[in-house]
Design a protein around this motif. Sequence first.
Motif, PDB file in Angstrom:
ATOM      1  N   THR A 133     -32.718  -6.593  21.164  1.00  0.00           N
ATOM      2  CA  THR A 133     -33.616  -6.316  20.048  1.00  0.00           C
ATOM      3  C   THR A 133     -33.495  -7.325  18.911  1.00  0.00           C
ATOM      4  O   THR A 133     -34.273  -7.272  17.965  1.00  0.00           O
ATOM      5  CB  THR A 133     -33.340  -4.906  19.486  1.00  0.00           C
ATOM      6  OG1 THR A 133     -31.971  -4.830  19.055  1.00  0.00           O
ATOM      7  CG2 THR A 133     -33.606  -3.840  20.540  1.00  0.00           C
ATOM      8  N   SER A 134     -32.520  -8.238  18.997  1.00  0.00           N
ATOM      9  CA  SER A 134     -32.332  -9.221  17.930  1.00  0.00           C
ATOM     10  C   SER A 134     -31.747 -10.494  18.526  1.00  0.00           C
ATOM     11  O   SER A 134     -30.914 -10.430  19.439  1.00  0.00           O
ATOM     12  CB  SER A 134     -31.383  -8.671  16.853  1.00  0.00           C
ATOM     13  OG  SER A 134     -31.152  -9.634  15.832  1.00  0.00           O
ATOM     14  N   VAL A 135     -32.202 -11.648  18.024  1.00  0.00           N
ATOM     15  CA  VAL A 135     -31.681 -12.929  18.503  1.00  0.00           C
ATOM     16  C   VAL A 135     -31.376 -13.831  17.309  1.00  0.00           C
ATOM     17  O   VAL A 135     -32.064 -13.788  16.289  1.00  0.00           O
ATOM     18  CB  VAL A 135     -32.668 -13.638  19.464  1.00  0.00           C
ATOM     19  CG1 VAL A 135     -32.894 -12.819  20.719  1.00  0.00           C
ATOM     20  CG2 VAL A 135     -34.004 -13.936  18.791  1.00  0.00           C
ATOM     21  N   ARG A 136     -30.331 -14.626  17.464  1.00  0.00           N
ATOM     22  CA  ARG A 136     -30.047 -15.684  16.484  1.00  0.00           C
ATOM     23  C   ARG A 136     -30.520 -16.983  17.095  1.00  0.00           C
ATOM     24  O   ARG A 136     -29.918 -17.512  18.024  1.00  0.00           O
ATOM     25  CB  ARG A 136     -28.550 -15.750  16.159  1.00  0.00           C
ATOM     26  CG  ARG A 136     -28.225 -16.817  15.100  1.00  0.00           C
ATOM     27  CD  ARG A 136     -26.754 -16.845  14.731  1.00  0.00           C
ATOM     28  NE  ARG A 136     -25.913 -17.235  15.832  1.00  0.00           N
ATOM     29  CZ  ARG A 136     -24.893 -18.110  15.751  1.00  0.00           C
ATOM     30  NH1 ARG A 136     -24.614 -18.704  14.593  1.00  0.00           N
ATOM     31  NH2 ARG A 136     -24.149 -18.375  16.802  1.00  0.00           N
ATOM     32  N   ASP A 137     -31.628 -17.480  16.570  1.00  0.00           N
ATOM     33  CA  ASP A 137     -32.207 -18.697  17.113  1.00  0.00           C
ATOM     34  C   ASP A 137     -31.440 -19.897  16.581  1.00  0.00           C
ATOM     35  O   ASP A 137     -31.276 -20.058  15.374  1.00  0.00           O
ATOM     36  CB  ASP A 137     -33.686 -18.798  16.734  1.00  0.00           C
ATOM     37  CG  ASP A 137     -34.467 -19.646  17.706  1.00  0.00           C
ATOM     38  OD1 ASP A 137     -34.297 -20.881  17.667  1.00  0.00           O
ATOM     39  OD2 ASP A 137     -35.227 -19.098  18.512  1.00  0.00           O
ATOM     40  N   MET A 138     -30.970 -20.762  17.489  1.00  0.00           N
ATOM     41  CA  MET A 138     -30.132 -21.896  17.112  1.00  0.00           C
ATOM     42  C   MET A 138     -30.882 -23.213  17.199  1.00  0.00           C
ATOM     43  O   MET A 138     -30.300 -24.269  17.448  1.00  0.00           O
ATOM     44  CB  MET A 138     -28.889 -21.940  18.008  1.00  0.00           C
ATOM     45  CG  MET A 138     -27.941 -20.768  17.797  1.00  0.00           C
ATOM     46  SD  MET A 138     -27.222 -20.723  16.138  1.00  0.00           S
ATOM     47  CE  MET A 138     -26.189 -22.183  16.159  1.00  0.00           C
ATOM     48  N   SER A 139     -32.191 -23.162  16.987  1.00  0.00           N
ATOM     49  CA  SER A 139     -32.977 -24.392  16.934  1.00  0.00           C
ATOM     50  C   SER A 139     -34.060 -24.222  15.885  1.00  0.00           C
ATOM     51  O   SER A 139     -34.310 -23.111  15.412  1.00  0.00           O
ATOM     52  CB  SER A 139     -33.594 -24.714  18.300  1.00  0.00           C
ATOM     53  OG  SER A 139     -34.341 -23.616  18.794  1.00  0.00           O
ATOM     54  N   GLY A 140     -34.688 -25.298  15.532  1.00  0.00           N
ATOM     55  CA  GLY A 140     -35.732 -25.246  14.521  1.00  0.00           C
ATOM     56  C   GLY A 140     -36.492 -26.542  14.480  1.00  0.00           C
ATOM     57  O   GLY A 140     -36.380 -27.380  15.380  1.00  0.00           O
ATOM     58  N   CYS A 141     -37.242 -26.724  13.422  1.00  0.00           N
ATOM     59  CA  CYS A 141     -38.190 -27.833  13.346  1.00  0.00           C
ATOM     60  C   CYS A 141     -37.774 -28.834  12.275  1.00  0.00           C
ATOM     61  O   CYS A 141     -37.119 -28.481  11.296  1.00  0.00           O
ATOM     62  CB  CYS A 141     -39.586 -27.301  13.040  1.00  0.00           C
ATOM     63  SG  CYS A 141     -40.144 -26.081  14.253  1.00  0.00           S
ATOM     64  N   MET A 142     -38.197 -30.086  12.484  1.00  0.00           N
ATOM     65  CA  MET A 142     -37.962 -31.108  11.470  1.00  0.00           C
ATOM     66  C   MET A 142     -38.952 -30.981  10.322  1.00  0.00           C
ATOM     67  O   MET A 142     -38.656 -31.359   9.198  1.00  0.00           O
ATOM     68  CB  MET A 142     -38.078 -32.495  12.090  1.00  0.00           C
ATOM     69  CG  MET A 142     -37.024 -32.785  13.133  1.00  0.00           C
ATOM     70  SD  MET A 142     -37.134 -34.492  13.720  1.00  0.00           S
ATOM     71  CE  MET A 142     -36.013 -34.412  15.116  1.00  0.00           C
ATOM     72  N   ALA A 143     -40.126 -30.462  10.626  1.00  0.00           N
ATOM     73  CA  ALA A 143     -41.159 -30.261   9.624  1.00  0.00           C
ATOM     74  C   ALA A 143     -41.514 -28.773   9.592  1.00  0.00           C
ATOM     75  O   ALA A 143     -40.856 -27.944  10.205  1.00  0.00           O
ATOM     76  CB  ALA A 143     -42.382 -31.119   9.954  1.00  0.00           C
ATOM     77  N   ALA A 144     -42.592 -28.439   8.887  1.00  0.00           N
ATOM     78  CA  ALA A 144     -42.965 -27.039   8.751  1.00  0.00           C
ATOM     79  C   ALA A 144     -43.553 -26.479  10.033  1.00  0.00           C
ATOM     80  O   ALA A 144     -43.616 -25.267  10.214  1.00  0.00           O
ATOM     81  CB  ALA A 144     -43.959 -26.878   7.604  1.00  0.00           C
ATOM     82  N   SER A 145     -44.007 -27.352  10.931  1.00  0.00           N
ATOM     83  CA  SER A 145     -44.613 -26.884  12.177  1.00  0.00           C
ATOM     84  C   SER A 145     -44.240 -27.828  13.313  1.00  0.00           C
ATOM     85  O   SER A 145     -43.827 -28.961  13.096  1.00  0.00           O
ATOM     86  CB  SER A 145     -46.140 -26.811  12.030  1.00  0.00           C
ATOM     87  OG  SER A 145     -46.677 -28.094  11.771  1.00  0.00           O
TER      88      SER A 145
END
Length: 537
Positions: A133-145
Amino acid sequence: MKPTRSKNLFARRLLLWLPVALLLWLGLLLGCALPQPPLPTLSNQPLLIHNVQLVNVVTGDIVPGQSVWIEQGKIQRITTTANDFAADPATGNWHQINGNNQYLIPGLQDMHTHSMQLAPQLQHPLWLAAGVTSVRDMSGCMAASDSFVACSADRKRWQQQLQQGVRSSPRYPLQSSFALNGGAEVPDGMPAFLKLQSAADAKALVEYYQQLGVDQLKIYEQLSLQQFQWLAAAVTENAAKPTGITLAGHQPWLVPLENAIEGGLKSLEHGRVFLFECSTAIGPYKAQPIREGLITALVWQQILDSQDEQLCQQKMQLLAASDSWWSPTLLTLQLGAKAMLPQFRADPRLNTVPWLLRILWQADADAMAERGRIVDEQGNAQYPQQQAFALALQHVQMAQQLGVKIIAGTDAPDSFVFTGSGLHDELALYVQAGFTPLQALQTATLNAARYHGTSDRSGQIAVGFDADLVLLAANPLTDIQALRQVQGLVIAGQWYDQDRLMQLQQFAIGQAGSLRINLQLMSGALQSATFRQQFAD
């Protein structure tokens, strides 16, 4: 994991396929909305789950014959089932669910994942179907999208839609940056400070991600000690006005464990941490920047042959005495230990994985099996990674006994790490290592809530807590494999029965085999600066 030669080769082939892929993609997708997974059984009534056995993940007690009253996504009351009507004469106003004397646990939390833009089609259904029911996302973006990676704005939007009952999704309590890896991973055209070449860059980077609503900066292996210290100072510089941003991720290769902990690295990821830290032979390799080919099968054997148990205990005690956590993600070591086994590479759950990723996974397994082999004078093949995997199991048990704070993560969808059910695999490995089922379950419930700072409202079943709950057919404190028998799920106050969970599973399988979704996945990857220049795990 660092990009392998096979993965880089595949990326180049993708670039060659770009014109054809885009033509097909445009023809199939122009003007078409993406299919959405099934929603829960929506009801305007509050929920009453009666006749269940509550699993107390704090004490390990099982409390039979209980009813859980849920309204507005919160647990309002817990009563004895026999007294339902005595407790509330208006019981009929509640949407009643008979738990059939089955076991109710808090929702599971996967503390190391990576979400794609297509997560609603490919990942969310599998997480929910597995009771996550919950995840810790360990990635993301360099910009807003980004066209491939889920960004903080995407994950926050999914959370809002979850609360509104219009999307099937796990919770995303924390938002992450992309993996900060020394600067070479940042393509041209991005803000120069993302390359992190000065203390001023670190300050600008922290402010930038603060504006994007990011909670943690993902640290990666090729950061120098100086770069790490710049970031640590930028995060903690003004105590009167804290950024709210923490550091989490890999222990950078050139950063000693002591410095990583002192610098405030809130979580260390992956099981290889102590394989390296406990070796007396690692020094010469740690004195030079990490690069592809540095840690060969022969070097791995040298590392394994030079393990020092006393040194290991000292390192673990250092971590245990700190505020830092460890997410072992043992599944990421399993590939090296089992890539040569046909049954491992023919897992029936591969039908939940898009064929585009399956190609990458099989190529990664090929490379692991080839590079990880040592052939002796008699022509017999040995695989040091098998010994490394067995040793990592021992390390996890030793760390738990010494008081290291452990949170369960999977690294899905890394190669042969299955979204959703991968968390069941990870927890089973903890039990194999020597944890009790309760201790294993705590790493994905109680400990996860403590890490997030939400232990006053999540991670256990109690009045006033979030009603994120999983109904199981059997007792997980007797057999951790009971986690695979999900009979129902509550998240954000909405109920998924077993049929609806099966629909989610089948939806994900259908999307994984869809030409349209695979072409969209390919197109998104090829357009993404993150995909083209950085492979983060």
